[in-house]
Design a protein around this motif. Structure first.
Motif, PDB file in Angstrom:
ATOM      1  N   LEU A  30       0.802  -1.224   0.000  1.00 25.70           N
ATOM      2  CA  LEU A  30       0.000   0.000   0.000  1.00 25.70           C
ATOM      3  C   LEU A  30       0.833   1.272   0.000  1.00 25.70           C
ATOM      4  O   LEU A  30       0.292   2.359  -0.162  1.00 25.70           O
ATOM      5  CB  LEU A  30      -0.941   0.015   1.214  1.00 25.70           C
ATOM      6  CG  LEU A  30      -1.990  -1.083   1.295  1.00 25.70           C
ATOM      7  CD1 LEU A  30      -2.848  -0.903   2.539  1.00 25.70           C
ATOM      8  CD2 LEU A  30      -2.855  -1.095   0.041  1.00 25.70           C
ATOM      9  N   VAL A  66      -5.902 -10.709   2.936  1.00 28.54           N
ATOM     10  CA  VAL A  66      -5.851 -10.027   1.643  1.00 28.54           C
ATOM     11  C   VAL A  66      -7.222  -9.447   1.289  1.00 28.54           C
ATOM     12  O   VAL A  66      -7.325  -8.302   0.839  1.00 28.54           O
ATOM     13  CB  VAL A  66      -5.330 -10.966   0.534  1.00 28.54           C
ATOM     14  CG1 VAL A  66      -5.485 -10.338  -0.839  1.00 28.54           C
ATOM     15  CG2 VAL A  66      -3.868 -11.326   0.790  1.00 28.54           C
ATOM     16  N   ALA A  67      -8.283 -10.189   1.528  1.00 30.01           N
ATOM     17  CA  ALA A  67      -9.635  -9.707   1.228  1.00 30.01           C
ATOM     18  C   ALA A  67      -9.961  -8.450   2.032  1.00 30.01           C
ATOM     19  O   ALA A  67     -10.624  -7.539   1.531  1.00 30.01           O
ATOM     20  CB  ALA A  67     -10.659 -10.799   1.503  1.00 30.01           C
ATOM     21  N   ASP A  68      -9.486  -8.364   3.282  1.00 34.61           N
ATOM     22  CA  ASP A  68      -9.728  -7.174   4.100  1.00 34.61           C
ATOM     23  C   ASP A  68      -8.935  -5.979   3.586  1.00 34.61           C
ATOM     24  O   ASP A  68      -9.414  -4.845   3.644  1.00 34.61           O
ATOM     25  CB  ASP A  68      -9.380  -7.444   5.566  1.00 34.61           C
ATOM     26  CG  ASP A  68     -10.338  -8.413   6.233  1.00 34.61           C
ATOM     27  OD1 ASP A  68     -11.500  -8.526   5.772  1.00 34.61           O
ATOM     28  OD2 ASP A  68      -9.931  -9.064   7.211  1.00 34.61           O
ATOM     29  N   ILE A  69      -7.729  -6.215   3.092  1.00 42.17           N
ATOM     30  CA  ILE A  69      -6.926  -5.138   2.504  1.00 42.17           C
ATOM     31  C   ILE A  69      -7.628  -4.612   1.256  1.00 42.17           C
ATOM     32  O   ILE A  69      -7.745  -3.394   1.063  1.00 42.17           O
ATOM     33  CB  ILE A  69      -5.505  -5.625   2.154  1.00 42.17           C
ATOM     34  CG1 ILE A  69      -4.763  -6.071   3.409  1.00 42.17           C
ATOM     35  CG2 ILE A  69      -4.729  -4.558   1.403  1.00 42.17           C
ATOM     36  CD1 ILE A  69      -4.551  -4.994   4.431  1.00 42.17           C
ATOM     37  N   GLN A  70      -8.112  -5.510   0.415  1.00 48.17           N
ATOM     38  CA  GLN A  70      -8.820  -5.091  -0.794  1.00 48.17           C
ATOM     39  C   GLN A  70     -10.080  -4.300  -0.446  1.00 48.17           C
ATOM     40  O   GLN A  70     -10.378  -3.275  -1.072  1.00 48.17           O
ATOM     41  CB  GLN A  70      -9.162  -6.309  -1.655  1.00 48.17           C
ATOM     42  CG  GLN A  70      -7.943  -6.959  -2.250  1.00 48.17           C
ATOM     43  CD  GLN A  70      -8.212  -8.323  -2.850  1.00 48.17           C
ATOM     44  OE1 GLN A  70      -9.147  -9.017  -2.463  1.00 48.17           O
ATOM     45  NE2 GLN A  70      -7.364  -8.726  -3.797  1.00 48.17           N
ATOM     46  N   ALA A  71     -10.813  -4.728   0.567  1.00 48.62           N
ATOM     47  CA  ALA A  71     -12.020  -4.014   0.996  1.00 48.62           C
ATOM     48  C   ALA A  71     -11.664  -2.632   1.531  1.00 48.62           C
ATOM     49  O   ALA A  71     -12.375  -1.650   1.263  1.00 48.62           O
ATOM     50  CB  ALA A  71     -12.761  -4.825   2.062  1.00 48.62           C
ATOM     51  N   TYR A  72     -10.566  -2.532   2.264  1.00 43.86           N
ATOM     52  CA  TYR A  72     -10.133  -1.239   2.786  1.00 43.86           C
ATOM     53  C   TYR A  72      -9.775  -0.283   1.646  1.00 43.86           C
ATOM     54  O   TYR A  72     -10.171   0.881   1.656  1.00 43.86           O
ATOM     55  CB  TYR A  72      -8.935  -1.414   3.720  1.00 43.86           C
ATOM     56  CG  TYR A  72      -8.360  -0.097   4.165  1.00 43.86           C
ATOM     57  CD1 TYR A  72      -9.019   0.690   5.108  1.00 43.86           C
ATOM     58  CD2 TYR A  72      -7.173   0.389   3.633  1.00 43.86           C
ATOM     59  CE1 TYR A  72      -8.516   1.909   5.508  1.00 43.86           C
ATOM     60  CE2 TYR A  72      -6.660   1.608   4.018  1.00 43.86           C
ATOM     61  CZ  TYR A  72      -7.335   2.359   4.964  1.00 43.86           C
ATOM     62  OH  TYR A  72      -6.830   3.573   5.342  1.00 43.86           O
ATOM     63  N   VAL A  73      -9.059  -0.778   0.658  1.00 45.80           N
ATOM     64  CA  VAL A  73      -8.690   0.049  -0.495  1.00 45.80           C
ATOM     65  C   VAL A  73      -9.941   0.537  -1.213  1.00 45.80           C
ATOM     66  O   VAL A  73     -10.059   1.715  -1.564  1.00 45.80           O
ATOM     67  CB  VAL A  73      -7.756  -0.731  -1.444  1.00 45.80           C
ATOM     68  CG1 VAL A  73      -7.582  -0.012  -2.773  1.00 45.80           C
ATOM     69  CG2 VAL A  73      -6.404  -0.967  -0.781  1.00 45.80           C
ATOM     70  N   GLU A  74     -10.909  -0.351  -1.422  1.00 48.87           N
ATOM     71  CA  GLU A  74     -12.154   0.041  -2.096  1.00 48.87           C
ATOM     72  C   GLU A  74     -12.923   1.071  -1.275  1.00 48.87           C
ATOM     73  O   GLU A  74     -13.507   2.001  -1.821  1.00 48.87           O
ATOM     74  CB  GLU A  74     -13.029  -1.174  -2.377  1.00 48.87           C
ATOM     75  CG  GLU A  74     -12.506  -2.049  -3.504  1.00 48.87           C
ATOM     76  CD  GLU A  74     -12.410  -1.304  -4.832  1.00 48.87           C
ATOM     77  OE1 GLU A  74     -13.363  -0.585  -5.194  1.00 48.87           O
ATOM     78  OE2 GLU A  74     -11.373  -1.428  -5.494  1.00 48.87           O
ATOM     79  N   ARG A  77     -11.702   4.688  -1.677  1.00 49.23           N
ATOM     80  CA  ARG A  77     -11.800   5.294  -3.012  1.00 49.23           C
ATOM     81  C   ARG A  77     -12.607   6.581  -2.931  1.00 49.23           C
ATOM     82  O   ARG A  77     -13.656   6.636  -2.317  1.00 49.23           O
ATOM     83  CB  ARG A  77     -12.453   4.326  -3.997  1.00 49.23           C
ATOM     84  CG  ARG A  77     -12.621   4.924  -5.387  1.00 49.23           C
ATOM     85  CD  ARG A  77     -13.267   3.969  -6.321  1.00 49.23           C
ATOM     86  NE  ARG A  77     -12.296   2.916  -6.615  1.00 49.23           N
ATOM     87  CZ  ARG A  77     -12.546   1.897  -7.412  1.00 49.23           C
ATOM     88  NH1 ARG A  77     -13.720   1.750  -7.963  1.00 49.23           N
ATOM     89  NH2 ARG A  77     -11.623   0.995  -7.626  1.00 49.23           N
TER      90      ARG A  77
END
Length: 83
Positions: A30, A66-74, A77
């Motif tokens: 990140l 990894v799924a939580d990191i992706q959710a945080y990034v989204e 936005r």
């Protein structure tokens, strides 16, 4: 008699546990300093609000799914200035 192992995969063979990253891997992915991730975790403990991505503690180990990191990034936005 053996104790059955817990299910770690769904019917399609995908892992139900998911992949976990340590704080250094998340920091690199990140572009956020490790100290910032640590501060966010500390703030989350001290307040009722979540700062930064969700994390898990396994004893002294801190891991991020990894799924939580992706959710945080989204969730971080932002929309552009013009519509």
């Amino acid at each position: 008699m053996q104790t059955p192992k817990p299910e770690t995969h769904d019917e399609n063979g995908n892992s139900s546990i998911g992949k976990y990253l340590n704080e250094h891997q998340v920091s690199e992915a990140l572009g956020i300093p490790v100290g910032t991730l640590q501060r966010w975790r500390w703030q989350s403990r001290k307040r009722d609000e979540i700062a930064g991505p969700k994390f898990h503690k396994f004893g002294r180990l801190v891991r991020y799914r990894v799924a939580d990191i992706q959710a945080y990034v989204e969730s971080a936005r932002q929309s552009g200035g013009s519509e």
